[in-house]
Design a protein around this motif. Structure first.
Motif, short mmCIF file in Angstrom:
data_model
loop_
_atom_site.label_atom_id
_atom_site.label_comp_id
_atom_site.label_asym_id
_atom_site.label_seq_id
_atom_site.Cartn_x
_atom_site.Cartn_y
_atom_site.Cartn_z
N VAL A 173 0.90 -1.21 -0.01
CA VAL A 173 0.01 0.02 -0.04
C VAL A 173 0.87 1.13 0.06
CG1 VAL A 173 -1.83 1.35 1.11
CG2 VAL A 173 -1.67 -1.43 1.29
N VAL A 174 0.82 2.07 -1.09
CA VAL A 174 1.70 3.07 -1.36
C VAL A 174 0.99 4.49 -1.16
CG1 VAL A 174 3.41 3.90 -2.65
CG2 VAL A 174 3.13 1.94 -3.07
N TRP A 175 1.29 5.35 -0.10
CA TRP A 175 0.90 6.34 0.34
C TRP A 175 1.55 7.52 -0.36
CZ3 TRP A 175 -3.87 6.97 2.44
CH2 TRP A 175 -4.60 5.81 2.94
N ARG A 176 1.18 8.11 -1.29
CA ARG A 176 2.18 9.30 -1.92
C ARG A 176 2.06 10.65 -1.33
NH1 ARG A 176 -1.45 8.35 -7.36
NH2 ARG A 176 -2.69 7.75 -5.54
N MET A 177 3.19 11.09 -1.15
CA MET A 177 3.05 12.46 -0.66
C MET A 177 3.94 13.45 -1.58
SD MET A 177 4.24 11.66 3.47
CE MET A 177 3.30 10.33 4.16
N ALA A 178 3.58 14.82 -1.63
CA ALA A 178 4.24 15.99 -2.26
C ALA A 178 4.34 17.00 -1.64
CB ALA A 178 3.24 16.18 -3.65
N ALA A 179 5.38 17.87 -2.05
CA ALA A 179 5.48 19.15 -1.20
C ALA A 179 6.23 20.13 -2.15
CB ALA A 179 6.31 19.07 0.13
N ASP A 180 5.90 21.47 -1.93
CA ASP A 180 6.74 22.39 -2.90
C ASP A 180 8.23 22.61 -1.92
OD1 ASP A 180 6.91 24.70 -0.86
OD2 ASP A 180 4.97 24.60 -1.16
N GLY A 181 9.02 23.25 -2.65
CA GLY A 181 10.37 23.50 -2.07
C GLY A 181 10.36 24.30 -1.02
N GLY A 182 9.34 25.23 -0.89
CA GLY A 182 9.37 25.72 0.54
C GLY A 182 10.56 26.70 1.14
N ARG A 183 10.94 25.98 2.34
CA ARG A 183 12.15 26.55 2.86
C ARG A 183 13.34 26.12 2.30
NH1 ARG A 183 10.49 28.18 7.81
NH2 ARG A 183 8.11 27.62 8.55
N GLU A 184 13.68 24.93 1.67
CA GLU A 184 14.63 24.66 1.21
C GLU A 184 15.16 25.63 0.02
OE1 GLU A 184 13.26 21.13 2.99
OE2 GLU A 184 12.13 22.66 1.72
N GLN A 185 14.06 26.13 -0.67
CA GLN A 185 14.29 27.09 -1.83
C GLN A 185 14.76 28.47 -1.27
OE1 GLN A 185 10.39 27.41 -3.80
NE2 GLN A 185 10.45 25.76 -5.12
N ARG A 186 14.40 28.94 -0.11
CA ARG A 186 14.39 29.92 0.43
C ARG A 186 15.89 29.99 1.16
NH1 ARG A 186 12.28 32.26 6.18
NH2 ARG A 186 13.12 34.77 6.14
N GLN A 187 16.37 28.69 1.64
CA GLN A 187 17.70 28.57 2.22
C GLN A 187 18.55 28.56 0.86
OE1 GLN A 187 18.33 28.43 5.42
NE2 GLN A 187 20.52 28.84 4.64
N ASN A 188 18.20 28.05 -0.19
CA ASN A 188 19.53 28.19 -1.16
C ASN A 188 19.41 29.54 -1.65
OD1 ASN A 188 19.14 25.11 -1.16
ND2 ASN A 188 17.83 24.85 -2.76
N LYS A 189 18.43 30.30 -1.84
CA LYS A 189 18.80 31.60 -2.12
C LYS A 189 19.68 32.33 -0.99
CE LYS A 189 14.31 32.08 -4.57
NZ LYS A 189 12.94 32.62 -4.58
#
Length: 275
Positions: free
Chosen positions: A256-272
């Motif tokens: 049983v595979v429960w898929r999850m998705a997220a935007d870059g959020g904090r990671e995008q901000r930290q990269n900048k």
């Protein structure tokens, strides 16, 4: 019927289904502890930290909100269409860091009333939204800079060779496959999130296939309605038992595979910030 009328009809039916699901939904959770575990998995994956402010969309009777408050030290505003679910959650949640309200997950700016959040999370709820893109747009408007949107999704049942076991179960039962398993599918939801927030990350939470668990899960009134919408509830339960009994040979080897998705959020901000 216009798209707006269709959406309102869907939401009315969803609210009514979950109002009727309360006792069975809670009995399922008491037995399996599943929605709490799913909520914790999503929170860990997206990096929820103590002190985070979270908007919990489709909060039901507050299972995910309690996990986010008690296990992760967050403040949570939960919103759900079902008055019965929200009332039960309010009666059960003692923490001052959790607030549960009845409201429309496609009108989150109104629900938030000026509050901003570090995370907007949908724990097994976004797939029943008739206009998921609008909800995600509203979620984005409720985020603090660097915040993140994430969701967990309707399960895939897969065999060792990757075969779709839910389709196989219907074929073995001699029943027509459901025309729509969900109102908004995973790809469509992810595409909408990408348009609104940029690159999307994916995560799979995989559990061994357990036919007893699946029978209990899909016997929740709101879940059984997605498989056998033309039947009344007692008839749906009998069909659900027969449907998943037909997969007993995949116990222990299916998933049983429960898929999850997220935007870059904090990671995008930290990269900048690091650039």
């Amino acid at each position: 019927m216009g798209s707006g009328d269709f959406g309102e009809k869907v939401k009315k039916n969803v609210a009514a289904n979950f109002d009727r699901s309360l006792a069975i939904y809670q009995a399922f959770e008491d037995k399996h502890g599943f929605f709490a575990a799913l909520s914790a998995e999503l929170a860990r994956w997206v990096g929820v930290r103590p002190g985070s402010a979270i908007l919990d969309v489709g909060c039901g009777n507050g299972i995910s909100a309690r996990v986010l408050s008690e296990q992760f030290g967050c403040t949570v505003l939960g919103v759900d269409l079902s008055p019965a679910m929200v009332a039960a959650g309010r009666a059960d949640v003692a923490s001052r860091s959790v607030e549960l309200v009845v409201g429309d997950g496609e009108r989150l700016v109104e629900v938030a009333a000026g509050r901003r959040f570090d995370f907007v999370l949908y724990n097994a709820s976004l797939f029943i939204f008739p206009d998921a893109e609008r909800s995600l747009q509203e979620a984005a408007a409720c985020l603090d800079p660097g915040g993140k949107i994430a969701f967990s999704f309707y399960p895939n049942l897969t065999g060792p060779d990757g075969a779709d076991l839910l389709d196989l179960a219907f074929d073995r039962l001699g029943e027509a496959r459901p025309r729509f398993r969900v109102i908004t599918d995973y790809d469509k939801a992810c595409q909408a999130l990408a348009r609104i927030r940029g690159p999307v990350a994916h995560h799979h939470w995989i559990r061994p296939l357990d036919t007893d668990f699946l029978i209990d899960f899909f016997s929740i009134p709101a879940q059984s309605a997605s498989l056998f919408p033309a039947l009344d509830y007692p008839a749906r339960c009998e069909k659900v038992k027969a449907l998943f009994a037909g997969l007993v040979d995949f116990s222990g080897c299916g998933s049983v595979v429960w898929r999850m998705a997220a935007d870059g959020g904090r990671e995008q901000r930290q990269n900048k910030l690091d650039a």
